[in-house]
Scaffold this active site. Structure first.
Site, PDB file in Angstrom:
ATOM      1  N   THR A  80       0.282  -9.498  -9.893  1.00 58.37           N
ATOM      2  CA  THR A  80      -0.918  -9.283 -10.390  1.00 58.37           C
ATOM      3  C   THR A  80      -2.119  -8.987  -9.261  1.00 58.37           C
ATOM      4  OG1 THR A  80      -1.850 -11.195 -10.602  1.00 58.37           O
ATOM      5  CG2 THR A  80      -0.852 -10.484 -12.363  1.00 58.37           C
ATOM      6  N   ASN A  81      -1.530  -8.713  -7.926  1.00 55.74           N
ATOM      7  CA  ASN A  81      -2.552  -8.668  -7.056  1.00 55.74           C
ATOM      8  C   ASN A  81      -3.425  -7.408  -6.664  1.00 55.74           C
ATOM      9  OD1 ASN A  81      -3.309 -10.578  -4.759  1.00 55.74           O
ATOM     10  ND2 ASN A  81      -3.098  -8.791  -3.823  1.00 55.74           N
ATOM     11  N   LYS A 140       2.637  -9.889   4.480  1.00 52.50           N
ATOM     12  CA  LYS A 140       2.260  -8.358   4.070  1.00 52.50           C
ATOM     13  C   LYS A 140       1.296  -7.988   4.970  1.00 52.50           C
ATOM     14  CE  LYS A 140       0.551  -5.546   0.668  1.00 52.50           C
ATOM     15  NZ  LYS A 140      -0.184  -5.646  -0.772  1.00 52.50           N
ATOM     16  N   VAL A 198       5.563  -3.856   0.553  1.00 47.44           N
ATOM     17  CA  VAL A 198       4.533  -4.024  -0.502  1.00 47.44           C
ATOM     18  C   VAL A 198       3.919  -2.834  -0.679  1.00 47.44           C
ATOM     19  CG1 VAL A 198       3.268  -5.465  -1.844  1.00 47.44           C
ATOM     20  CG2 VAL A 198       4.667  -6.522  -0.151  1.00 47.44           C
TER      21      VAL A 198
END
Length: 323
Positions: free
Chosen positions: A54-55, A178, A221
């Protein structure tokens, strides 16, 4: 590899992760649309992705909304026969205490990993010692494995060089990073020191997925995977299968389309609604509007988004579902 640290107790899988956009009801308060979110999660799993739960819009969500979305993501995975599907939840807070609380919330809701930005509100106070203490304290106080999120453009310029990241990599509960800083040099320096099982390194977007993989990185990502999940998964698969020329060709096409996502959350969400909404079973375009005070794209920007991404439509439609 030069490091002799132990492999992490829980290793984050290699692959393509997506920061899933949040979907809202077309009401004055724009409550989270959990039914639509479930449909989108299912669509992305079928597209062959891992994901960052949900970032993408965590900063616009309450703590309870974050928890509920992780639960919905887990339900989608279970319903599709993937109960062990890895879910990475955004746990970023401005204080150590808040980040620990968000990590515990994510863990209780079913997340496997937590993605954590550095504190950044008072950037001049974020010294190297403050950064090291922040990440170590959070990692000490939760069993949720932590993935560092390096995104200086969104963090008031707060950056972490490869030496700082290397120091944090030695913590037994910090499992990867990331890199949305776009610094390929960090990839090669970190992967020279650490193998994937010790500290995984991911590109922060798919327009440099191949450079990251060439540098022994573990995947990426990427926001564009909300729009074309099969295409980005295909790019990763081509590399793994040794089909380098085909991978290079697709990398260029993905990079061209990803220009739209670089323009911000509104163009990204418009693209998800326009190109993936019907496939996910979500009909109302307002479901994909940003949460206020942020505004949806205007007609000119919408037309540009469609133009720069259109070339991936045929590729996406030609690829089979993974589930």
């Amino acid at each position: 590899m030069t490091s002799t640290i132990a492999n992490k107790a829980k290793v984050i899988p290699r692959g393509i992760y997506v920061p899933v956009v949040s979907l809202y009801k077309p009401t004055k308060r724009q409550e989270v649309d959990y039914d639509a979110s479930y449909k989108l999660f299912c669509h992305l799993i079928r597209g062959g992705l891992e994901w960052a739960g949900t970032n993408a819009e965590a900063v616009l969500l309450s703590a309870e909304e974050r928890k509920e979305l992780v639960k919905i993501a887990r339900k989608a995975a279970v319903d599709l026969g993937r109960p062990n599907f890895p879910i990475v939840a955004g746990i970023s807070g401005q204080s150590t205490n808040e980040s620990i609380r968000l990590a515990e919330d994510a863990l209780s809701a079913g997340a496997d990993f937590g993605l954590l930005l550095p504190p950044n509100y008072w950037a001049k106070a974020v010294t190297k010692d403050a950064l090291l203490g922040f990440y170590r304290d959070v990692a000490d106080e939760t069993t949720l494995p932590i993935v560092i999120y390096s995104f200086p453009a969104m963090c008031n310029g707060v950056d972490m060089n490869s030496d700082t990241l290397s120091e944090l990599a030695q913590h037994p509960n910090i499992v990867g990073v990331k890199l949305t800083c776009g610094n390929a040099g960090k990839v090669t320096r970190l992967t020279q020191e650490y193998k994937h099982e010790q500290f995984a390194v991911y590109a922060g977007s798919s327009d440099w997925l191949l450079p990251c993989l060439i540098g022994s990185g573990s995947g990426c990502v990427t926001g564009i995977a909300n729009v074309f999940p099969k295409s980005v998964s295909r790019l990763y698969a081509l590399w793994n299968d040794g089909k380098i020329k085909e991978a290079q060709e697709l990398q260029g096409l993905v990079a061209q389309a990803e220009k739209a996502c670089k323009e911000g959350i509104a163009p990204t969400k418009y693209a998800v609604g326009h190109f993936a909404g019907s496939a996910a079973g979500i009909a109302d375009p307002k479901t994909f509007w940003p949460r206020k005070p942020y505004l949806p794209v205007d007609g000119v920007k919408a037309a540009w988004v469609e133009k720069v991404m259109q070339h991936l439509v045929q590729i996406e439609q030609s690829l089979p579902d993974a589930v």
